[in-house]
Design an enzyme around this catalytic site. Structure first.
Site, PDB file in Angstrom:
ATOM      1  N   TRP A 331      24.803 135.151   8.976  1.00  0.00           N
ATOM      2  CA  TRP A 331      23.507 135.304   8.312  1.00  0.00           C
ATOM      3  C   TRP A 331      22.529 134.245   8.791  1.00  0.00           C
ATOM      4  O   TRP A 331      21.330 134.504   8.928  1.00  0.00           O
ATOM      5  CB  TRP A 331      23.686 135.187   6.797  1.00  0.00           C
ATOM      6  CG  TRP A 331      22.382 135.197   6.053  1.00  0.00           C
ATOM      7  CD1 TRP A 331      21.676 136.294   5.642  1.00  0.00           C
ATOM      8  CD2 TRP A 331      21.618 134.066   5.617  1.00  0.00           C
ATOM      9  NE1 TRP A 331      20.524 135.909   4.988  1.00  0.00           N
ATOM     10  CE2 TRP A 331      20.471 134.545   4.959  1.00  0.00           C
ATOM     11  CE3 TRP A 331      21.792 132.680   5.730  1.00  0.00           C
ATOM     12  CZ2 TRP A 331      19.512 133.704   4.420  1.00  0.00           C
ATOM     13  CZ3 TRP A 331      20.836 131.837   5.189  1.00  0.00           C
ATOM     14  CH2 TRP A 331      19.714 132.348   4.543  1.00  0.00           C
ATOM     15  N   HIS A 332      23.024 133.045   9.091  1.00  0.00           N
ATOM     16  CA  HIS A 332      22.129 131.964   9.493  1.00  0.00           C
ATOM     17  C   HIS A 332      21.530 132.184  10.875  1.00  0.00           C
ATOM     18  O   HIS A 332      20.463 131.641  11.169  1.00  0.00           O
ATOM     19  CB  HIS A 332      22.878 130.626   9.465  1.00  0.00           C
ATOM     20  CG  HIS A 332      22.987 130.027   8.103  1.00  0.00           C
ATOM     21  ND1 HIS A 332      24.005 130.361   7.231  1.00  0.00           N
ATOM     22  CD2 HIS A 332      22.219 129.127   7.437  1.00  0.00           C
ATOM     23  CE1 HIS A 332      23.853 129.685   6.104  1.00  0.00           C
ATOM     24  NE2 HIS A 332      22.786 128.943   6.198  1.00  0.00           N
ATOM     25  N   GLY A 333      22.185 132.919  11.714  1.00  0.00           N
ATOM     26  CA  GLY A 333      21.621 133.142  13.031  1.00  0.00           C
ATOM     27  C   GLY A 333      22.501 134.008  13.905  1.00  0.00           C
ATOM     28  O   GLY A 333      23.720 134.084  13.713  1.00  0.00           O
TER      29      GLY A 333
END
Length: 497
Positions: A331-333
């Site tokens: 989700w962060h990248g």
């Protein structure tokens, strides 16, 4: 428009605050609409091209939400099918904009390795804040399906999604936290205590960003970018660079969260706490109860629990923990470094739960030296994981890990390979101040105890007034110091996620 910029602080926010309460005195519904339009303007300031996607997402999800709500005229099977469609639409849009480039790059690399013709890559620009407003609305849809949502106002829903303090970098909001506040008449009346407290919290968040996160970020960037360009870090450079980033990301993100809480409180709306001194944690379970609390709660409620949580035995529990953190990393990248970061934290949590179950066996008492050892190990594990989170590539992360192990040497002239002022007094002063704040001071949320009044001074009005004046003057000084640092491009780290 950044929170730490002249246009926001001296033009946008004062006009929004004044307009909100002037309109709210006559019509709360109109004031909510005004705040929603101001939030859309705030988002459009970043990217007008991304505004239609945000508006389309709001309209589509509001339509889905109305039809997912339990009703005698709707069968459960129909609603479940509709929920699946809604989730596929939201996750599909997120996948296209956030992960399409990552997927195509890996396909291209695979074709090149196999000696096959490569494809022409199409670069898709990531709309800012898409992860936050998508997750916020997914939670809303699931709650509609479960019958937990009773608010039906479209204006309040638009405001809930676009609310400018949280829209760009969180926290991830829950409708039950926000919608009742938008529906409360008290929200639209001026509250001097809320404004004083909100401005105080905002200033402290601004100071975290401008006076600690940004200076440390300069040093961290020198090390990480230097490694990416082929410079091998020594033992000292690697450790101090990683420590600088460990403090930078905390003060950058917690500073943003504090600023968001403060701004929101000025308009009478209380955002959820997103940080509770996470670097004081003595184990990884505690760390994730203190770090990015809104995301941790979302992952627990809408991913870990639906996967089965801890209801299907210890083995399944460990698998669910690992998968949840793996997806949290993704989700962060869209990069393998983020996937590895999530995998590391999933592994940490598995080990922590295994230790509690097999070694400690439910014991809650811990000796002081046990707590110190637990804190040191937790902080060390967090630092190790931050390397892959920040590194530009897996190869760069490996070189930094080698440096941390002393495999690139530990020269007497430490940090000379980068020719940067790691040894300047201000670097170590900022590191020391950051560590003291992280490890010795209470979280900013406890400011409600002493702004605008000091707890424990009730019945002593003179001392109370003196303490209030001292606090106010201190905030003014901090604010002036922060404003003097304006001028350079200084976005928040979590804008890219």
């Amino acid at each position: 428009m950044l929170f730490n910029s002249y246009p926001f602080i001296f033009v946008f926010f004062p006009l929004v605050l004044i307009g909100f309460f002037l309109i709210g005195a006559r019509s709360p519904r109109s004031a909510a609409g005004f705040l929603a339009l101001a939030s859309l303007f705030f988002y459009g300031w970043w990217s007008v091209k991304a505004l239609p996607l945000l508006l389309g997402s709001i309209c589509v999800n509001y339509w889905f939400g109305l039809r997912l709500t339990p009703s005698p005229s709707r069968e459960d099977r129909y609603r479940k099918t509709l929920l699946i469609i809604a989730l596929v639409v939201n996750l599909g849009v997120l996948a296209v904009f956030k992960y399409a480039n990552f997927f195509l790059e890996n396909v291209d690399a695979g074709l090149a390795a196999a000696g096959l013709p490569q494809i022409d890559l199409v670069h898709i620009v990531l709309p800012i804040g898409i992860s936050f407003y998508t997750f916020t609305q997914i939670a809303f849809l699931v709650d509609c399906w479960q019958g937990k949502v009773h608010e039906r106002s479209f204006i309040h829903y638009v405001l809930f999604v676009t609310y400018f303090p949280h829209l760009i970098a969180g926290p991830v909001l829950h409708h039950a936290q926000m919608m009742p506040q938008f529906n409360s008449p008290a929200t639209y009346r001026i509250n001097a205590n809320n404004i004083a407290l909100g401005l105080g919290i905002f200033v402290f968040g601004l100071a975290k960003k401008m006076l600690i996160a940004d200076p440390l970020g300069q040093y961290a960037d020198m090390m990480f970018k230097g490694v990416h360009e082929g410079v091998l870090p020594s033992l000292y450079t690697a450790w101090f660079g990683v420590l600088a980033y460990t403090l930078q990301i905390y003060f950058d993100f917690s500073g943003y969260s504090d600023m968001a809480v403060g701004l929101s409180l000025c308009v009478g709306v209380q955002l959820p706490l997103n940080f509770r001194s996470p670097y004081k944690s003595t184990n990884m379970i505690e760390f994730w109860r203190r770090w990015h609390i809104s995301l941790s709660t979302f992952l627990r409620d809408y991913l870990y629990v639906p996967l089965g949580g801890n209801r299907k035995g210890p083995t399944r529990r460990y698998i669910n923990l690992f998968l949840t953190m793996l997806l949290g990393g993704l989700w962060h990248g869209a990069a393998w470094t983020f996937v590895l970061w999530g995998a590391l934290h999933g592994f940490y949590l598995m080990v922590n739960h295994f230790w509690n179950a097999k070694v400690r066996r439910g014991k809650t008492e811990t000796t002081w030296y046990g707590r110190v050892a637990g804190w040191f190990l937790t902080f060390l594990c967090v630092m190790i994981a931050w390397v892959v989170f920040r590194a530009d590539s897996m190869s760069a992360a490996i070189e930094i890990y080698k440096g941390m192990l002393g495999m690139h040497g530990a020269p007497v002239s430490a940090f000379s390979e980068f020719r940067v002022p790691f040894r300047k007094p201000e670097f170590f002063q900022t590191i020391l101040v950051g560590l003291v704040i992280c490890l010795a001071l209470p979280p900013t949320i406890t400011l409600d105890r002493w702004i605008p009044a000091v707890a424990g001074l009730a019945g002593r009005p003179r001392l109370q007034r003196l303490a209030t004046w001292a606090t106010g003057l201190g905030c003014v000084y901090l604010f002036g110091l922060c404003v003097s640092k304006f001028g350079s491009y200084s976005p928040f780290l979590y804008f890219q996620f």
